[in-house]
Design an enzyme around this catalytic site. Structure first.
Site, PDB file in Angstrom:
ATOM      1  N   HIS B  27       0.759  -1.183   0.174  1.00  0.00           N
ATOM      2  CA  HIS B  27      -0.024  -0.109   0.078  1.00  0.00           C
ATOM      3  C   HIS B  27       0.852   1.288   0.043  1.00  0.00           C
ATOM      4  O   HIS B  27       2.133   1.072  -0.033  1.00  0.00           O
ATOM      5  CB  HIS B  27      -0.753  -0.062   1.084  1.00  0.00           C
ATOM      6  CG  HIS B  27      -2.083  -1.128   1.205  1.00  0.00           C
ATOM      7  ND1 HIS B  27      -2.728  -1.221  -0.042  1.00  0.00           N
ATOM      8  CD2 HIS B  27      -2.223  -1.925   2.040  1.00  0.00           C
ATOM      9  CE1 HIS B  27      -3.667  -2.141   0.428  1.00  0.00           C
ATOM     10  NE2 HIS B  27      -3.400  -2.559   1.426  1.00  0.00           N
ATOM     11  N   THR B  28       0.183   2.339   0.229  1.00  0.00           N
ATOM     12  CA  THR B  28       1.016   3.713   0.109  1.00  0.00           C
ATOM     13  C   THR B  28       2.030   3.850   1.098  1.00  0.00           C
ATOM     14  O   THR B  28       1.872   3.696   2.199  1.00  0.00           O
ATOM     15  CB  THR B  28       0.072   4.822   0.437  1.00  0.00           C
ATOM     16  OG1 THR B  28      -1.060   4.588  -0.511  1.00  0.00           O
ATOM     17  CG2 THR B  28       0.757   6.213   0.189  1.00  0.00           C
ATOM     18  N   THR B  29       3.365   4.004   0.726  1.00  0.00           N
ATOM     19  CA  THR B  29       4.397   4.079   1.474  1.00  0.00           C
ATOM     20  C   THR B  29       5.132   5.463   1.438  1.00  0.00           C
ATOM     21  O   THR B  29       5.694   5.707   2.646  1.00  0.00           O
ATOM     22  CB  THR B  29       5.455   2.993   1.035  1.00  0.00           C
ATOM     23  OG1 THR B  29       5.786   3.090  -0.068  1.00  0.00           O
ATOM     24  CG2 THR B  29       5.040   1.533   1.561  1.00  0.00           C
TER      25      THR B  29
END
Lengths: 257, 251
Positions: B27-29
């Site tokens: 997911h968004t890092t």
């Protein structure tokens, strides 16, 4: 209403286009003891007649608090009402969690009515055998709604359901246009007197602290239930009316005090 | 901020079925295209929110005329910093929310407070799934004759106050806003204060530009201005005649 061959299933229409099971469910509502709802510009009031199965038992619960700003009175199957009140409480709670705001009455009643409707279109279910009079106060002001086992719902300025409710409705029909200009006290008195109409035909019952409960919600007032001693001040109006009746005082119609 | 594509992403063996089962969903890092500070102040007759019109791609000032302000309803407005694609997703969610209200066709419209709470809950839910919407949002509005100003961050933390900001606006802007705040501010005074804050931000925040938009919420509704540039001063003695090339502290 008599039995016919199209009434076994809620999913079977009669040749006249009726669903008899729903109408029988509405009969169950008429079996419950009367409840009256009235509304003015800032408040909504419910008056209920509590029934006991025997002198040993406590009275049947008629008023349910759903949220700070919503409550309801029931007529019919109490168990069904309990299920619906649990659902309504969860909906109000979830709405407040997401939107930080009291759930608008119209949306709550819509969801309850949809839940009623589902039970009228499944073979595996039966309709809810309870009628609700829901009162509440939201952004748009006070509201009074009635729901029916059919899944229909209506908003009213004054309404009554349950046993002998027609007498109460007749009383309310005469004066509902004056309700908006009533004070809260006058509104409560109208609710009590309308409820009383449903028992005047019965010689040995009158409203008392034992069998009457009142609920008010409004502009600066959370849903509050008044019963037992708390309802005594509101029952005073009955004394005034009774003495007028005994004096044969027909100059003043019953609904002016 | 580094923007590199790992070389393993193109290797064939990384797409074998065994590999797909082993590697978890990512997911968004880190945010890629970002908006900067948003600043807001409550006034006696409404609320003012402002943001510059820059969407940065790391250290590149990539999109210089990008609107980071949104009109949610006639009584509510939103300003967003952080990942732009997530901000656009939030805009879509809010548009759907307002459309749902419209379809109900009752008189109920979401208040600014409700929008603020809703966004807080959405962002908290996302962060709890370790897939955050990487934004800092300012929600402002004027409903029932009351001003509202709230902030939501990517964790789902919510705050409400008379003066709020995000990003560098917190460090450089809030002290100025707090000093300038009075309960009897007018909207035009509020706009002046907010412009001064963005002037300072342009001087000192390396990921900002000199072009801002201002949104106001009053009893007349929500209006978002066209983007405009701020006047800035660069003829300080220390810039023009630095006494020494080695002495960096002249200004």
């Amino acid at each position: 209403m008599f039995r016919n061959q199209y009434d076994t299933d809620v999913t079977t229409f009669s040749p006249q286009g009726r669903l008899h099971q729903i109408e029988y469910a509405q009969e169950a509502v008429k079996q419950g003891s009367a409840v009256v709802g009235v509304r003015n510009k800032n408040y909504a009031v419910l008056a209920t007649l509590k029934r006991t199965t025997s002198d040993l038992a406590s009275t049947q619960k008629k008023l349910f608090r759903i949220d700070d700003h919503v409550g309801m009175a029931i007529a019919g199957l109490t168990a069904d009402a309990r299920l619906l009140s649990k659902y309504m409480r969860t909906e109000c709670l979830n709405y407040k969690y997401v939107y930080e705001c009291a759930m608008p009455l119209s949306r709550l009643v819509l969801r309850v009515a949809d839940k009623h409707q589902i039970a009228t279109q499944r073979v595996s279910k039966r309709p809810f055998g309870v009628g609700l009079l829901i009162i509440g106060y939201d952004q748009q002001g006070p509201h009074l709604y009635e729901t029916s086992p059919s899944g229909e719902y209506w908003e009213y300025r004054a309404m009554s359901i349950g046993a002998r409710a027609q007498s109460a409705r007749t009383y309310l029909e005469k004066l509902f246009e004056t309700l908006d200009s009533c004070s809260l006290d006058q509104l409560c008195r109208h609710a009590i007197l309308a409820l009383r109409e449903t028992v005047t035909a019965l010689k040995d019952i009158d409203l008392s602290t034992k069998n009457c409960a009142l609920a008010i919600v409004g502009k600066d007032m959370d849903f509050t239930v008044y019963e037992d001693e708390d309802i005594l001040p509101y029952l005073d109006v009955i004394q005034t009316v009774r003495s007028q009746e005994m004096d044969g005082n027909t100059m003043y119609p019953k609904y002016f005090y | 901020m580094e923007l590199h594509i790992s070389s393993s992403a193109t290797k064939a063996e990384n797409f074998s079925s065994a590999q797909l089962f082993v590697d978890p969903t990512r997911h968004t890092t880190a945010p890629l295209v970002t908006g900067g500070s948003v600043v807001g102040i409550k006034c006696s007759d409404g609320v003012v929110i402002a943001a510059d019109t820059l969407a940065s791609y790391g250290s590149l000032a990539r999109f210089q005329n990008f609107s980071r302000l949104m009109k949610v309803t006639d009584s509510c407005m939103l300003g967003g910093g952080g990942e732009v694609s997530d901000f656009q997703e939030i805009q879509r969610l809010l548009e759907n929310l307002i459309t749902k209200d419209f379809c109900f066709n009752d008189e109920h419209i979401q208040t600014p407070r409700s929008v603020h709470q809703y966004l807080g809950r959405v962002l908290y839910a996302q962060r709890s799934r370790l897939n955050p919407l990487w934004n800092s949002l300012l929600v402002g509005g004027y409903a029932a004759s009351q001003s509202f100003l709230g902030v939501v961050d990517l964790y789902g933390t919510t705050f409400e106050s008379e003066v709020l900001a995000t990003g560098f606006g917190v460090l450089l802007g809030l002290p100025l806003l707090r000093k300038a705040y009075r309960p009897d501010l007018s909207i035009n005074e509020g706009i002046k204060i907010v412009e001064d804050v963005f002037r300072v931000l342009f001087y000192r925040d390396a990921r900002s530009i000199n072009r801002i938009q201002v949104a106001t919420a009053t009893s007349a509704g929500v209006t978002i201005s066209e983007p405009y540039s701020l006047e800035t001063k660069w003829d300080f003695e220390g810039f023009v005649n630095p006494r020494s090339t080695y002495d960096e502290s002249t200004w």
